[in-house]
Design a protein around this motif. Structure first.
Motif, PDB file in Angstrom:
ATOM      1  N   PHE A  15     -10.539  30.655 -35.438  1.00 12.89           N
ATOM      2  CA  PHE A  15     -11.019  31.100 -33.935  1.00 12.89           C
ATOM      3  C   PHE A  15     -12.799  30.505 -34.107  1.00 12.89           C
ATOM      4  CE2 PHE A  15     -12.593  33.246 -30.212  1.00 12.89           C
ATOM      5  CZ  PHE A  15     -11.783  32.699 -29.217  1.00 12.89           C
ATOM      6  N   PRO A  16     -13.177  30.193 -33.077  1.00 13.81           N
ATOM      7  CA  PRO A  16     -14.548  29.650 -33.087  1.00 13.81           C
ATOM      8  C   PRO A  16     -15.652  30.877 -33.393  1.00 13.81           C
ATOM      9  CG  PRO A  16     -13.584  28.691 -31.240  1.00 13.81           C
ATOM     10  CD  PRO A  16     -12.602  29.441 -31.735  1.00 13.81           C
ATOM     11  N   PRO A  17     -16.489  30.690 -34.089  1.00 10.39           N
ATOM     12  CA  PRO A  17     -17.008  29.639 -34.422  1.00 10.39           C
ATOM     13  C   PRO A  17     -16.702  28.820 -35.913  1.00 10.39           C
ATOM     14  CG  PRO A  17     -18.537  31.218 -35.411  1.00 10.39           C
ATOM     15  CD  PRO A  17     -17.198  31.919 -34.634  1.00 10.39           C
ATOM     16  N   ASP A  18     -15.506  29.015 -36.214  1.00  4.14           N
ATOM     17  CA  ASP A  18     -14.747  28.333 -37.258  1.00  4.14           C
ATOM     18  C   ASP A  18     -14.895  26.655 -36.863  1.00  4.14           C
ATOM     19  OD1 ASP A  18     -14.522  30.716 -38.421  1.00  4.14           O
ATOM     20  OD2 ASP A  18     -12.214  30.736 -38.348  1.00  4.14           O
ATOM     21  N   SER A  19     -14.974  25.960 -37.797  1.00  5.55           N
ATOM     22  CA  SER A  19     -14.996  24.407 -37.773  1.00  5.55           C
ATOM     23  C   SER A  19     -13.674  23.684 -37.450  1.00  5.55           C
ATOM     24  CB  SER A  19     -15.937  24.019 -38.665  1.00  5.55           C
ATOM     25  OG  SER A  19     -15.284  24.119 -39.819  1.00  5.55           O
ATOM     26  N   ALA A  20     -12.680  24.542 -38.043  1.00  4.95           N
ATOM     27  CA  ALA A  20     -11.231  23.960 -37.872  1.00  4.95           C
ATOM     28  C   ALA A  20     -11.077  23.512 -36.433  1.00  4.95           C
ATOM     29  CB  ALA A  20     -10.249  24.938 -38.580  1.00  4.95           C
ATOM     30  N   GLY A  21     -10.141  22.590 -36.568  1.00  2.00           N
ATOM     31  CA  GLY A  21      -9.573  22.212 -34.964  1.00  2.00           C
ATOM     32  C   GLY A  21      -8.718  23.019 -34.421  1.00  2.00           C
ATOM     33  N   GLU A  22      -7.968  23.899 -35.375  1.00  2.00           N
ATOM     34  CA  GLU A  22      -7.100  24.838 -34.746  1.00  2.00           C
ATOM     35  C   GLU A  22      -7.852  25.869 -34.113  1.00  2.00           C
ATOM     36  OE1 GLU A  22      -4.922  22.858 -38.074  1.00  2.00           O
ATOM     37  OE2 GLU A  22      -7.069  23.575 -37.677  1.00  2.00           O
ATOM     38  N   ALA A  23      -9.272  26.136 -34.344  1.00  2.00           N
ATOM     39  CA  ALA A  23      -9.950  27.355 -33.984  1.00  2.00           C
ATOM     40  C   ALA A  23     -10.145  26.933 -32.373  1.00  2.00           C
ATOM     41  CB  ALA A  23     -11.201  27.366 -34.563  1.00  2.00           C
ATOM     42  N   GLU A  24     -10.618  25.580 -31.956  1.00  2.00           N
ATOM     43  CA  GLU A  24     -10.990  25.419 -30.771  1.00  2.00           C
ATOM     44  C   GLU A  24      -9.603  25.219 -29.918  1.00  2.00           C
ATOM     45  OE1 GLU A  24     -12.862  24.590 -27.296  1.00  2.00           O
ATOM     46  OE2 GLU A  24     -13.809  24.959 -29.435  1.00  2.00           O
ATOM     47  N   TYR A  25      -8.661  24.829 -30.559  1.00  2.00           N
ATOM     48  CA  TYR A  25      -7.277  24.699 -29.791  1.00  2.00           C
ATOM     49  C   TYR A  25      -6.979  26.060 -29.375  1.00  2.00           C
ATOM     50  CZ  TYR A  25      -2.239  23.798 -28.926  1.00  2.00           C
ATOM     51  OH  TYR A  25      -0.892  23.601 -28.609  1.00  2.00           O
ATOM     52  N   THR A  26      -6.982  27.083 -30.459  1.00  2.00           N
ATOM     53  CA  THR A  26      -6.541  28.448 -30.004  1.00  2.00           C
ATOM     54  C   THR A  26      -7.492  29.103 -28.757  1.00  2.00           C
ATOM     55  OG1 THR A  26      -6.039  28.779 -32.157  1.00  2.00           O
ATOM     56  CG2 THR A  26      -6.475  30.746 -31.052  1.00  2.00           C
ATOM     57  N   ALA A  27      -8.838  28.544 -28.973  1.00  2.00           N
ATOM     58  CA  ALA A  27      -9.735  29.023 -27.882  1.00  2.00           C
ATOM     59  C   ALA A  27      -9.267  28.455 -26.467  1.00  2.00           C
ATOM     60  CB  ALA A  27     -10.829  28.799 -28.202  1.00  2.00           C
ATOM     61  N   GLN A  28      -9.078  27.229 -26.404  1.00  2.00           N
ATOM     62  CA  GLN A  28      -8.738  26.808 -25.096  1.00  2.00           C
ATOM     63  C   GLN A  28      -7.422  27.063 -24.666  1.00  2.00           C
ATOM     64  OE1 GLN A  28     -10.407  24.538 -23.278  1.00  2.00           O
ATOM     65  NE2 GLN A  28     -12.434  24.713 -24.581  1.00  2.00           N
ATOM     66  N   ALA A  88      -6.372  32.229 -17.604  1.00  2.00           N
ATOM     67  CA  ALA A  88      -6.797  31.621 -16.230  1.00  2.00           C
ATOM     68  C   ALA A  88      -5.714  31.815 -15.403  1.00  2.00           C
ATOM     69  CB  ALA A  88      -7.398  30.306 -16.477  1.00  2.00           C
ATOM     70  N   GLN A  89      -4.399  31.576 -15.938  1.00  2.00           N
ATOM     71  CA  GLN A  89      -3.224  31.550 -15.002  1.00  2.00           C
ATOM     72  C   GLN A  89      -2.635  32.879 -14.865  1.00  2.00           C
ATOM     73  OE1 GLN A  89      -0.070  29.060 -16.396  1.00  2.00           O
ATOM     74  NE2 GLN A  89      -1.377  27.625 -17.139  1.00  2.00           N
ATOM     75  N   GLY A  90      -3.754  33.891 -15.236  1.00  2.00           N
ATOM     76  CA  GLY A  90      -3.297  35.393 -14.812  1.00  2.00           C
ATOM     77  C   GLY A  90      -2.723  36.277 -16.044  1.00  2.00           C
ATOM     78  N   HIS A  91      -2.394  35.392 -17.162  1.00  2.00           N
ATOM     79  CA  HIS A  91      -1.584  36.169 -18.127  1.00  2.00           C
ATOM     80  C   HIS A  91      -2.589  37.301 -18.930  1.00  2.00           C
ATOM     81  CE1 HIS A  91       1.854  33.854 -17.202  1.00  2.00           C
ATOM     82  NE2 HIS A  91       1.011  32.892 -17.592  1.00  2.00           N
TER      83      HIS A  91
END
Length: 199
Positions: free
Chosen positions: A59-72, A79-82
């Motif tokens: 998870f950010p600030p980790d540099s792995a692409g999976e970190a940003e993917y998880t955050a997004q 944002a959808q209310g979950h």
């Protein structure tokens, strides 16, 4: 249009991207937005909030692409209310306001951290779990691959979605780890356990 993918054993997952129109659902939209087909679940049309646990070691600030993917993913689901909780590794994370809970409590992803994982599942995964799986982020350990088995113990009605970011499974090294894995495979007697991907 639809696309479906299945995993191995009793952790079979169906991922659907379906656009439908039915008398109960007045708009055409991807059914995967709330996880159910509009033709079968009228609650989908109302975007009924669900309680979700997203599991990712990075998870950010980790540099792995999976970190940003998880955050997004967490931001979009919130944002959808979950009601979203992210379970991740113990790392320093900026103290910022987020629309979801961040539980950075996993000291490792081996057998010793299984009690913590079970506790977090019981507390935050009442309706759904999303597992972000890249084997090296879990130190190639097999523990997380038995997640469907753990859900059967503590949250048998909870749905599981596994997002594979790699085609490599876990590796089992050493006599003790092989014995422990075999015991968990026996505990999942209703499933076929894959050697690298568990249940």
């Amino acid at each position: 249009a639809s696309s479906r993918y299945s995993t191995y054993g009793c952790g079979t997952i169906r991922v659907e991207s379906v656009t439908e129109h039915s008398p109960r659902c007045k708009t055409n939209r991807p059914a995967m937005e709330c996880g159910y087909s509009c033709a079968t679940q009228s609650a989908c049309c109302a975007r009924k909030p669900v309680k979700l646990l997203i599991i990712s070691p990075s998870f950010p600030p980790d540099s792995a692409g999976e970190a940003e993917y998880t955050a997004q993913l967490a931001h979009q689901m919130a944002a959808q209310g979950h009601d979203v909780t992210v379970l991740t590794s113990v790392n320093p994370h900026p103290a910022v306001v987020r629309p979801f809970r961040l539980r950075a409590v996993m000291k490792s992803w081996g057998w010793r951290s299984l009690p913590t994982l079970l506790q977090e599942i019981k507390a935050h995964a009442s309706e759904g779990v999303i597992l972000i799986y890249t084997s090296w982020l879990y130190d190639q350990h097999v523990m997380i691959t038995f997640l469907p088995t753990y859900l059967g113990w503590v949250r048998p009605r909870t749905k599981l979605l596994t997002i594979f970011q790699t085609g490599d499974g876990a590796t089992v090294n050493g006599f003790l780890e092989r014995v422990t894995r075999k015991l968990f495979e026996m505990a999942s007697f209703r499933c076929r356990a894959h050697y690298g991907f568990g249940t």
